[in-house]
Scaffold this motif. Structure first.
Motif, PDB file in Angstrom:
ATOM      1  N   PHE A  87       3.114   6.320   6.356  1.00 32.20           N
ATOM      2  CA  PHE A  87       2.043   5.324   6.244  1.00 32.20           C
ATOM      3  C   PHE A  87       1.148   5.399   7.484  1.00 32.20           C
ATOM      4  O   PHE A  87       1.649   5.478   8.612  1.00 32.20           O
ATOM      5  CB  PHE A  87       2.642   3.923   6.135  1.00 32.20           C
ATOM      6  N   ARG A  88      -0.152   5.383   7.264  1.00 33.95           N
ATOM      7  CA  ARG A  88      -1.113   5.354   8.379  1.00 33.95           C
ATOM      8  C   ARG A  88      -2.303   4.510   7.935  1.00 33.95           C
ATOM      9  O   ARG A  88      -2.735   4.624   6.780  1.00 33.95           O
ATOM     10  CB  ARG A  88      -1.620   6.768   8.717  1.00 33.95           C
ATOM     11  N   PHE A  89      -2.796   3.725   8.829  1.00 31.60           N
ATOM     12  CA  PHE A  89      -3.950   2.889   8.486  1.00 31.60           C
ATOM     13  C   PHE A  89      -5.046   3.083   9.538  1.00 31.60           C
ATOM     14  O   PHE A  89      -5.069   2.382  10.546  1.00 31.60           O
ATOM     15  CB  PHE A  89      -3.523   1.423   8.378  1.00 31.60           C
ATOM     16  N   GLN A 109      -8.113   2.319   9.487  1.00 25.94           N
ATOM     17  CA  GLN A 109      -8.892   1.093   9.685  1.00 25.94           C
ATOM     18  C   GLN A 109      -7.917  -0.056   9.797  1.00 25.94           C
ATOM     19  O   GLN A 109      -7.156  -0.333   8.864  1.00 25.94           O
ATOM     20  CB  GLN A 109      -9.834   0.875   8.509  1.00 25.94           C
ATOM     21  N   TYR A 110      -7.909  -0.717  10.938  1.00 21.14           N
ATOM     22  CA  TYR A 110      -6.872  -1.729  11.156  1.00 21.14           C
ATOM     23  C   TYR A 110      -7.340  -2.954  11.923  1.00 21.14           C
ATOM     24  O   TYR A 110      -6.590  -3.907  12.082  1.00 21.14           O
ATOM     25  CB  TYR A 110      -5.695  -1.099  11.910  1.00 21.14           C
ATOM     26  N   SER A 111      -8.585  -2.958  12.407  1.00 19.92           N
ATOM     27  CA  SER A 111      -8.959  -4.041  13.323  1.00 19.92           C
ATOM     28  C   SER A 111     -10.335  -4.602  13.012  1.00 19.92           C
ATOM     29  O   SER A 111     -11.240  -3.853  12.613  1.00 19.92           O
ATOM     30  CB  SER A 111      -8.949  -3.516  14.768  1.00 19.92           C
ATOM     31  N   TYR A 112     -10.487  -5.929  13.195  1.00 24.82           N
ATOM     32  CA  TYR A 112     -11.821  -6.521  13.140  1.00 24.82           C
ATOM     33  C   TYR A 112     -12.660  -6.064  14.346  1.00 24.82           C
ATOM     34  O   TYR A 112     -13.880  -6.183  14.347  1.00 24.82           O
ATOM     35  CB  TYR A 112     -11.734  -8.046  13.111  1.00 24.82           C
ATOM     36  N   GLY A 113     -11.987  -5.590  15.376  1.00 25.65           N
ATOM     37  CA  GLY A 113     -12.666  -4.922  16.472  1.00 25.65           C
ATOM     38  C   GLY A 113     -13.447  -5.804  17.422  1.00 25.65           C
ATOM     39  O   GLY A 113     -14.332  -5.312  18.119  1.00 25.65           O
ATOM     40  N   ARG A 114     -13.127  -7.086  17.456  1.00 24.52           N
ATOM     41  CA  ARG A 114     -13.875  -7.950  18.380  1.00 24.52           C
ATOM     42  C   ARG A 114     -12.999  -9.129  18.812  1.00 24.52           C
ATOM     43  O   ARG A 114     -11.999  -9.438  18.159  1.00 24.52           O
ATOM     44  CB  ARG A 114     -15.156  -8.463  17.726  1.00 24.52           C
ATOM     45  N   ALA A 115     -13.421  -9.751  19.899  1.00 21.63           N
ATOM     46  CA  ALA A 115     -12.701 -10.925  20.401  1.00 21.63           C
ATOM     47  C   ALA A 115     -12.875 -12.069  19.413  1.00 21.63           C
ATOM     48  O   ALA A 115     -13.986 -12.327  18.953  1.00 21.63           O
ATOM     49  CB  ALA A 115     -13.238 -11.329  21.766  1.00 21.63           C
ATOM     50  N   LEU A 116     -11.768 -12.718  19.077  1.00 20.17           N
ATOM     51  CA  LEU A 116     -11.831 -13.764  18.064  1.00 20.17           C
ATOM     52  C   LEU A 116     -11.308 -15.105  18.557  1.00 20.17           C
ATOM     53  O   LEU A 116     -11.211 -16.056  17.791  1.00 20.17           O
ATOM     54  CB  LEU A 116     -11.068 -13.308  16.815  1.00 20.17           C
ATOM     55  N   ALA A 117     -10.935 -15.177  19.837  1.00 14.41           N
ATOM     56  CA  ALA A 117     -10.491 -16.460  20.388  1.00 14.41           C
ATOM     57  C   ALA A 117     -10.669 -16.425  21.902  1.00 14.41           C
ATOM     58  O   ALA A 117     -10.639 -15.341  22.502  1.00 14.41           O
ATOM     59  CB  ALA A 117      -9.018 -16.698  20.049  1.00 14.41           C
ATOM     60  N   PRO A 118     -10.846 -17.599  22.505  1.00 11.28           N
ATOM     61  CA  PRO A 118     -10.847 -17.646  23.970  1.00 11.28           C
ATOM     62  C   PRO A 118      -9.437 -17.409  24.493  1.00 11.28           C
ATOM     63  O   PRO A 118      -8.457 -17.858  23.887  1.00 11.28           O
ATOM     64  CB  PRO A 118     -11.317 -19.072  24.282  1.00 11.28           C
ATOM     65  N   LEU A 119      -9.332 -16.673  25.609  1.00 11.01           N
ATOM     66  CA  LEU A 119      -8.019 -16.466  26.222  1.00 11.01           C
ATOM     67  C   LEU A 119      -7.521 -17.753  26.859  1.00 11.01           C
ATOM     68  O   LEU A 119      -8.319 -18.594  27.294  1.00 11.01           O
ATOM     69  CB  LEU A 119      -8.114 -15.381  27.308  1.00 11.01           C
ATOM     70  N   PHE A 132       0.848  -1.196   0.000  1.00 11.02           N
ATOM     71  CA  PHE A 132       0.000   0.000   0.000  1.00 11.02           C
ATOM     72  C   PHE A 132       0.883   1.245   0.000  1.00 11.02           C
ATOM     73  O   PHE A 132       1.891   1.290   0.696  1.00 11.02           O
ATOM     74  CB  PHE A 132      -0.907   0.039   1.235  1.00 11.02           C
TER      75      PHE A 132
END
Lengths: 545, 189
Positions: free
Chosen positions: B164-166, B168-178, B156
């Motif tokens: 460089f700056r992004f 938008q960078y995150s799905y923004g939610r928990a995606l696995a158990p800790l 990019f």
């Protein structure tokens, strides 16, 4: 031209080991001089530029050895300027490791419990913070989702990045332009300077000699600011005490070169080097599967295709950090970013029919670069690295004007080390090839050997004089007044990123080093707060000092 | 640092180009291009500037290139003899090798047991670096010049100020158990 100066303490290197020592000694009243062989750059000088000669190549060193290559910092702030600021504590079982020496590798006085208060001092000072899923970049989220899909856990790793200031540019290896990464340039080093410490960049220490009064003379050369292959003036500084923190790839080399004058070095100087059991796998994700199997999508409609976006490693899987497993079978897996330039050449084409690291199939793999995911293994290696005779100057024969050189380290991974690597390769495959999510292959070791960004243990602490160069106060055996506080003092692989442990060990060593300085006639006291004045962690360690 | 202004030997350049093109292959620049084999679509290491990068004194290989070119062509001649290949002697021996044989020879030279491995790996490393990071150009200029390597890998581009700056960078939610043993500080136990 050679001139001789004198001071109380010379600190060699300005990474975690050097900066922490410089701060506490200066704050306590000692005259401190820090010699750093790299340049001194600030945020506005950190460029987003791959050009040879930009900050990226000025602050970064890549030393190719025989069977092991080392990436490290080469600037004021050392590794903290180029690292990814992932700062987990080492798991409890690490401190009980025996390695290949048939006894506990760590000094009896150090366990996770006794080190925790010193970890606290560092996490307060930088600071290090627990991270939330809401701000994990795409690559970390993708790895987490794949771990969960495979029935595994994953954690956002503790970090010394201020994520509210971070723009997720993934240029951390060139220094942080936005001061979001809490490098030593923002805490210990300015605090040391405020207390009178002097930092001299582009001063490369070559060797030490002993003075008649029990002190040491430090011999350096001035490095050209553009072409590091060129050395200018030499100089000497006399000191009552020396803190050696030049990094695991350089500290033993300076001591080896000093041996003709200082006398015999402990056997473990330049031996027992560990690459922290590091290994890399590259996965090429199938974007459709990422969407269909993991249910991920980005606002622009793509599923992932975001390898470039983020801030290095942010998510790790700790399922194999289980103390009940046999040694050499425990490891963490961490999602990692590796920028173009050095890393892509080593990534291999999964299932290649021709050459795996160059050529036609590799070019096709490069077309999918934004769909790459690099998985970083940190396992238990066998401390099998040994340094050969030192080069004429520095710790490497420099090939390029900056960044690239070849050094005297020799590393032949044992079957134990390979056991961890093979198990982790299989785990990465299990996670990422499941249901066709990705195709995975490890990086080749055939070009520059194995590869570490976390060199350790080449001058390590321990209780056994035969297998440790330093006692548990970090003093070099047989050479009173020389202390080693960098990654070379760590006894062995940690199975996680080591910066916080290196820093905690340096913090832990400081009361003893201050005592040693006082015994040598330096007017200095221990007891400085955190660099920003915070005192909670100092209060907590007070009973142990 | 800029390359020395010496008289460039076309045979030397062609040999370096042929090696770089074997590492990251690309399309021929013209129908009579001998150095670039034309084994892949789009620009490869040569179009990306491998020769410019290798000729920079600061890179460290420039002084060794004469000897590397000589040695490479010597190896290529030996390879051709061993494999019964007749080479066009109007071009350097490595350039005369067909692409698949250049590839086979580069594999031999960079194999762990080859005594000159380090030198040939370095040549490959720089060839690749010209392609995937344009290390001879400022990155902003590389984008302005539509650098084929950066475009091929889909890197990019930076903002207008070269940074460089992004946002938008995150799905923004928990995606696995800790991990169940995670401590209150978020560390492994």
């Amino acid at each position: 031209m050679t001139s001789t100066e004198s001071t109380d303490v010379v600190v060699i290197g300005s990474g975690f080991g050097g900066a922490i020592a410089a701060y506490h000694l200066a704050a306590g009243g000692a005259r401190v001089l820090v010699l750093e062989r790299g340049p001194w750059l600030q945020a506005e000088e950190f460029e987003h530029d791959f050009k040879l000669g930009s900050s990226y190549t000025r602050v970064f060193d890549f030393v190719v050895g025989d069977g092991m290559s080392i990436l490290g910092g080469n600037c004021v702030g050392g590794g903290s300027v180029v690292y990814f600021a992932t700062m987990p504590r080492a798991p409890r079982f690490v401190f009980e490791r025996r390695g290949s020496i048939g006894r506990r590798m760590w000094p009896a006085s150090i366990t996770r419990d006794t080190l925790d208060p010193w970890y606290d001092r560092v996490t307060e000072a930088l600071p290090v913070t627990r991270q939330s899923w809401e701000k994990v970049p795409y690559a970390g989220g993708l790895f987490a989702a794949a771990c969960a899909h495979a029935g595994r856990t994953a954690n956002p790793s503790p970090s010394a990045v201020d994520v509210d200031e971070c723009v997720n540019c993934n240029w951390m290896m060139a220094g942080c332009r936005f001061d979001a990464k809490r490098s030593l340039l923002l805490n210990y080093l300015p605090a040391a300077v405020a207390h009178g410490a002097e930092i001299r960049p582009l001063h490369e220490v070559q060797r030490l000699t002993r003075l008649a009064d029990g002190g040491y003379r430090v011999h350096y050369r001035v490095v050209d600011e553009e072409d590091y292959r060129i050395l200018h003036d030499s100089g000497e500084i006399d000191a009552k005490l020396v803190i050696l923190a030049a990094g695991s790839g350089a500290t033993p080399v300076i001591l080896q070169r000093s041996e003709p004058d200082l006398g015999r070095m402990p056997h473990a100087v330049g031996r027992y080097f560990s690459g922290n059991g590091e290994r890399l796998n590259t996965a090429i994700l199938d974007e459709d599967k990422v969407r269909d199997v993991l249910g991920l999508s980005r606002p622009d409609g793509s599923a992932y295709a975001a390898y470039q976006i983020g801030r290095g490693p942010t998510v790790a899987s700790w399922d194999r950090l289980d103390g009940s497993l046999p040694e050499y079978e425990r490891f963490s897996l961490e999602q990692l970013y590796f920028p173009p330039g050095l890393g892509t050449i080593l990534a291999q084409v999964p299932g290649a029919t021709g050459p795996s690291w160059f050529g036609l199939e590799k070019k096709e793999m490069l077309r999918q670069w934004q769909s790459w995911l690099t998985i970083f293994t940190m396992s238990e290696d066998d401390n099998e690295g040994v340094f050969g005779p030192p080069p004429e100057t520095g710790n490497a024969h420099r090939l390029s004007m900056q960044m690239l050189g070849d050094g005297p380290l020799r590393y032949r991974p044992t079957a134990n080390t390979w056991r961890g690597w093979s198990l982790s390769d299989a785990a990465v495959k299990d996670i990422l090839e499941r249901d066709g999510l990705a195709r995975v292959a490890p990086w080749t070791n055939d070009l520059v050997g194995a590869y570490t960004v976390h060199p350790l243990a080449s001058c390590r602490i321990g209780d056994d004089p035969a297998t440790s160069a330093l006692d548990d106060r970090h003093e070099l055996r047989g050479h009173p007044g020389i202390f080693v506080t960098d990654g070379s003092a760590v006894p062995g692989a940690l199975t996680v990123n080591p910066a916080l442990t290196i820093a905690a060990l340096a913090e832990r060593a400081m009361p003893g080093i201050v005592r040693a300085a006082r015994e040598r006639g330096v007017a200095v006291q221990y007891g400085a707060p955190a660099p920003d004045g915070s005192t909670a962690a100092r209060v907590a360690v007070a009973p142990t000092v | 640092m800029q390359p020395d202004n010496h008289d460039v030997d076309p045979a030397r350049t062609a040999t370096i180009e042929a090696y770089a093109d074997t590492v990251v292959p690309g399309a021929k620049r013209s129908p009579d291009d001998r150095a670039v084999a034309g084994a892949a679509l789009g620009g490869g290491a040569v179009a990306a500037g491998a020769v410019e990068l290798l000729e920079q004194p600061g890179g460290g290989l420039a002084e060794a290139l004469d000897s590397m070119v000589y040695t490479l062509n010597d190896h290529a001649a030996g390879y051709a003899t061993a494999h019964g290949l007749a080479l066009d002697d109007g071009v350097p021996a490595f350039v005369a090798l067909p692409f698949e044989h250049r590839t086979a020879l580069v594999l031999e030279l960079t194999a762990p047991e080859h005594p000159e491995k380090q030198m040939w790996v370095a040549l490959a490393l720089f060839s690749n670096m010209a392609f995937d990071s344009a290390a001879h150009l400022t990155t902003a200029d590389a984008f302005a010049n539509r650098h084929p390597g950066l475009l091929t890998i889909g890197y990019f581009p930076p903002d207008a100020d070269g940074l460089f700056r992004f946002p938008q960078y995150s799905y923004g939610r928990a995606l696995a158990p800790l991990h169940p043993q995670t401590t209150v500080t978020g560390d492994p136990a």
